[in-house]
Design a protein around this motif. Structure first.
Motif, PDB file in Angstrom:
ATOM      1  N   ALA A 227      27.913  14.238  19.553  1.00 47.24           N
ATOM      2  CA  ALA A 227      27.718  13.397  18.371  1.00 47.24           C
ATOM      3  C   ALA A 227      26.245  13.353  17.977  1.00 47.24           C
ATOM      4  CB  ALA A 227      28.247  11.987  18.637  1.00 47.24           C
ATOM      5  N   TRP A 228      25.365  13.191  18.961  1.00 51.16           N
ATOM      6  CA  TRP A 228      23.926  13.196  18.666  1.00 51.16           C
ATOM      7  C   TRP A 228      23.495  14.531  18.077  1.00 51.16           C
ATOM      8  CZ3 TRP A 228      22.416  10.754  24.010  1.00 51.16           C
ATOM      9  CH2 TRP A 228      22.437   9.349  23.904  1.00 51.16           C
ATOM     10  N   VAL A 229      23.988  15.615  18.648  1.00 49.03           N
ATOM     11  CA  VAL A 229      23.566  16.940  18.205  1.00 49.03           C
ATOM     12  C   VAL A 229      24.102  17.243  16.808  1.00 49.03           C
ATOM     13  CG1 VAL A 229      23.755  19.411  18.684  1.00 49.03           C
ATOM     14  CG2 VAL A 229      23.275  17.810  20.549  1.00 49.03           C
ATOM     15  N   GLU A 230      25.364  16.909  16.563  1.00 45.69           N
ATOM     16  CA  GLU A 230      25.944  17.214  15.255  1.00 45.69           C
ATOM     17  C   GLU A 230      25.233  16.464  14.137  1.00 45.69           C
ATOM     18  OE1 GLU A 230      28.167  19.664  14.578  1.00 45.69           O
ATOM     19  OE2 GLU A 230      27.674  20.050  16.677  1.00 45.69           O
ATOM     20  N   ASP A 231      24.765  15.272  14.411  1.00 48.27           N
ATOM     21  CA  ASP A 231      24.028  14.512  13.391  1.00 48.27           C
ATOM     22  C   ASP A 231      22.715  15.190  13.023  1.00 48.27           C
ATOM     23  OD1 ASP A 231      25.958  12.600  13.158  1.00 48.27           O
ATOM     24  OD2 ASP A 231      24.946  11.103  14.428  1.00 48.27           O
ATOM     25  N   ARG A 232      22.230  16.081  13.887  1.00 43.97           N
ATOM     26  CA  ARG A 232      20.933  16.710  13.650  1.00 43.97           C
ATOM     27  C   ARG A 232      21.045  18.193  13.313  1.00 43.97           C
ATOM     28  NH1 ARG A 232      21.381  12.324  16.023  1.00 43.97           N
ATOM     29  NH2 ARG A 232      19.754  10.754  15.725  1.00 43.97           N
ATOM     30  N   SER A 233      22.208  18.775  13.475  1.00 46.29           N
ATOM     31  CA  SER A 233      22.531  20.139  13.036  1.00 46.29           C
ATOM     32  C   SER A 233      21.483  21.194  13.424  1.00 46.29           C
ATOM     33  CB  SER A 233      22.735  20.172  11.512  1.00 46.29           C
ATOM     34  OG  SER A 233      23.774  19.306  11.140  1.00 46.29           O
ATOM     35  N   LEU A 367      24.286   5.527  38.555  1.00 43.51           N
ATOM     36  CA  LEU A 367      24.555   5.446  37.125  1.00 43.51           C
ATOM     37  C   LEU A 367      24.083   6.725  36.446  1.00 43.51           C
ATOM     38  CD1 LEU A 367      25.384   3.551  34.710  1.00 43.51           C
ATOM     39  CD2 LEU A 367      22.959   2.941  34.557  1.00 43.51           C
ATOM     40  N   GLU A 368      24.849   7.193  35.475  1.00 45.38           N
ATOM     41  CA  GLU A 368      24.427   8.285  34.602  1.00 45.38           C
ATOM     42  C   GLU A 368      23.941   7.679  33.288  1.00 45.38           C
ATOM     43  OE1 GLU A 368      24.020  12.561  34.132  1.00 45.38           O
ATOM     44  OE2 GLU A 368      24.810  11.434  35.860  1.00 45.38           O
ATOM     45  N   THR A 369      22.793   8.129  32.814  1.00 48.31           N
ATOM     46  CA  THR A 369      22.228   7.595  31.582  1.00 48.31           C
ATOM     47  C   THR A 369      21.869   8.747  30.655  1.00 48.31           C
ATOM     48  OG1 THR A 369      21.253   5.769  32.838  1.00 48.31           O
ATOM     49  CG2 THR A 369      20.472   6.081  30.580  1.00 48.31           C
ATOM     50  N   ALA A 370      22.379   8.701  29.438  1.00 49.03           N
ATOM     51  CA  ALA A 370      22.055   9.708  28.429  1.00 49.03           C
ATOM     52  C   ALA A 370      21.086   9.112  27.419  1.00 49.03           C
ATOM     53  CB  ALA A 370      23.316  10.186  27.725  1.00 49.03           C
ATOM     54  N   VAL A 371      20.052   9.885  27.101  1.00 49.22           N
ATOM     55  CA  VAL A 371      19.003   9.417  26.183  1.00 49.22           C
ATOM     56  C   VAL A 371      18.765  10.471  25.109  1.00 49.22           C
ATOM     57  CG1 VAL A 371      16.629   8.583  25.976  1.00 49.22           C
ATOM     58  CG2 VAL A 371      17.911   8.161  28.083  1.00 49.22           C
ATOM     59  N   LEU A 372      18.644  10.037  23.879  1.00 51.06           N
ATOM     60  CA  LEU A 372      18.260  10.901  22.768  1.00 51.06           C
ATOM     61  C   LEU A 372      16.807  10.645  22.437  1.00 51.06           C
ATOM     62  CD1 LEU A 372      18.883  12.838  20.357  1.00 51.06           C
ATOM     63  CD2 LEU A 372      19.466  10.771  19.055  1.00 51.06           C
TER      64      LEU A 372
END
Length: 376
Positions: A227-233, A367-372
């Motif tokens: 989702a993060w990547v698609e928003d930035r194409s 814990l797994e943490t994802a950051v943009l």
């Protein structure tokens, strides 16, 4: 979650056992936010993703102890004696269902379990991975090649007892040391890779390839990154520490170049097979063997980089390269808040804008943490 082993004091691996799961997840999310508050003061936190508090693990690493004909499958106590944990509630039902057939097989085969205090014996571990299709990858860690041949000869008995065993291997670990596996892996079945058919892609798993231990939460993690990547194409994506291609294959799109880098040749071969199985096998998706901290693929630089490093983090060398790279966005998936905080501090040209905790390991503090991140 209620656990008889924990209540009896036989196993204390689940350090948060007895804490209501809602409180566990909330406390982890607060700890993550507090850890990154100074280095990323304007970070927006998304709702934590949680799955089931029990029956979630897709992989079992069972220490074999006891005696020939009567082994234990589980862990060792403080004195090095086996504690049988075949009824542990953490495992997916389809995985837990393999334990008794494998226990009977090992008992009938008569392989001597390894005795840690006595430094003798043959069979050290049984490692089982469960796929969403109900198939299994079964690994036996033994000390000698004689045991490998014994397992090879008994393979028909094993597949009769456990028809779901698609891949069976023997790993040879002759040394008397506290490690999980050795350098030699012998595939005993015709198949060498286990397909993991997720909703959008198929990952192919080899015996020593890394896999997120919680399939449902891993699917959500991949979906968030996508989702993060698609928003930035981005036109070009580099997936560093790509493993078997979990992030790379979820981010592949027509017209987008995706390159995965991984130090394990076995994992790269599995990722390439996964690209074919997922229908993304094309020149636009490729995987390369190399050290993610130093290897730079040929061709145009990346518009976006994904990193999913081990607990130690990406380190100063890769952080320095990211500082001067062509990338404008970075997705960082971390299993250790301490190294994540340190790495973000080493990226002054980047701003962490959004993050989400993923509870990959209920009943523990992990814990797994994802950051943009975006370029400032």
């Amino acid at each position: 979650m209620q656990c008889d082993y924990f209540d009896a004091g036989r196993c204390r691996s689940c350090t948060l056992m007895g804490t209501p799961y809602r409180d566990q997840a909330a406390d982890k999310a607060m700890r993550a936010a507090a850890s990154l508050a100074e280095v990323a003061p304007h970070l927006r936190w998304l709702e934590p993703f949680t799955g089931a508090e029990q029956a979630f693990r897709n992989k079992a690493k069972l220490v074999v102890a006891g005696r020939a004909g009567a082994p234990t499958f589980g862990i060792l106590d403080a004195a090095g004696r086996g504690v049988d944990l075949r009824r542990c509630g953490l495992y997916e039902p389809g995985l837990a269902a393999t334990f008794d057939p494998l226990h009977r097989f090992v008992s009938d085969l008569g392989l001597e379990p390894y005795d840690v205090p006595g430094r003798r014996g043959e069979l050290k571990h049984v490692i089982v991975t469960h796929s969403p299709d109900g198939e299994h990858l079964v690994r036996f860690v033994v000390r000698t090649h004689e045991s490998v041949e014994l397992l090879r000869a008994a393979l028909p008995d094993l597949t009769a007892a456990l028809p779901s065993a698609r891949v069976v291997t023997a790993n040879v670990l002759p040394e008397h040391k506290a490690v999980l596996e050795g350098d030699t892996e012998v595939v005993l079945t015709r198949e060498a890779l286990l397909p993991l058919r997720l909703p959008d892609v198929t990952l192919m798993l080899g015996p020593r390839s890394f896999l997120q231990t919680n399939t449902r939460v891993a699917v959500a993690l991949y979906a968030q990154a996508r989702a993060w990547v698609e928003d930035r194409s981005p036109a070009t994506v580099w997936d560093l520490y790509c493993g078997v291609g979990g992030f790379a294959l979820h981010l592949a799109r027509p017209g987008r170049r995706v390159v995965g880098v991984e130090t394990s040749a076995e994992a790269v071969a599995a990722a390439t097979a996964g690209a074919i199985a997922s229908g993304t096998g094309s020149p636009e998706v490729e995987f390369a063997v190399g050290d993610a901290t130093t290897h730079r693929p040929d061709g145009p630089g990346p518009d976006l980089v994904v990193v999913n490093p081990p607990r130690r983090g990406i380190g100063p060398e890769l952080a320095a390269w990211l500082e001067v790279s062509s990338a404008s966005h970075l997705v960082y998936s971390s299993c250790h808040l301490g190294s994540l905080e340190r790495d973000l501090t080493a990226l002054p040209s980047w701003r962490a804008v959004e993050a989400r905790p993923f509870d990959m390991f209920p009943q523990t503090t992990h814990l797994e943490t994802a950051v943009l991140l975006e370029r400032t």
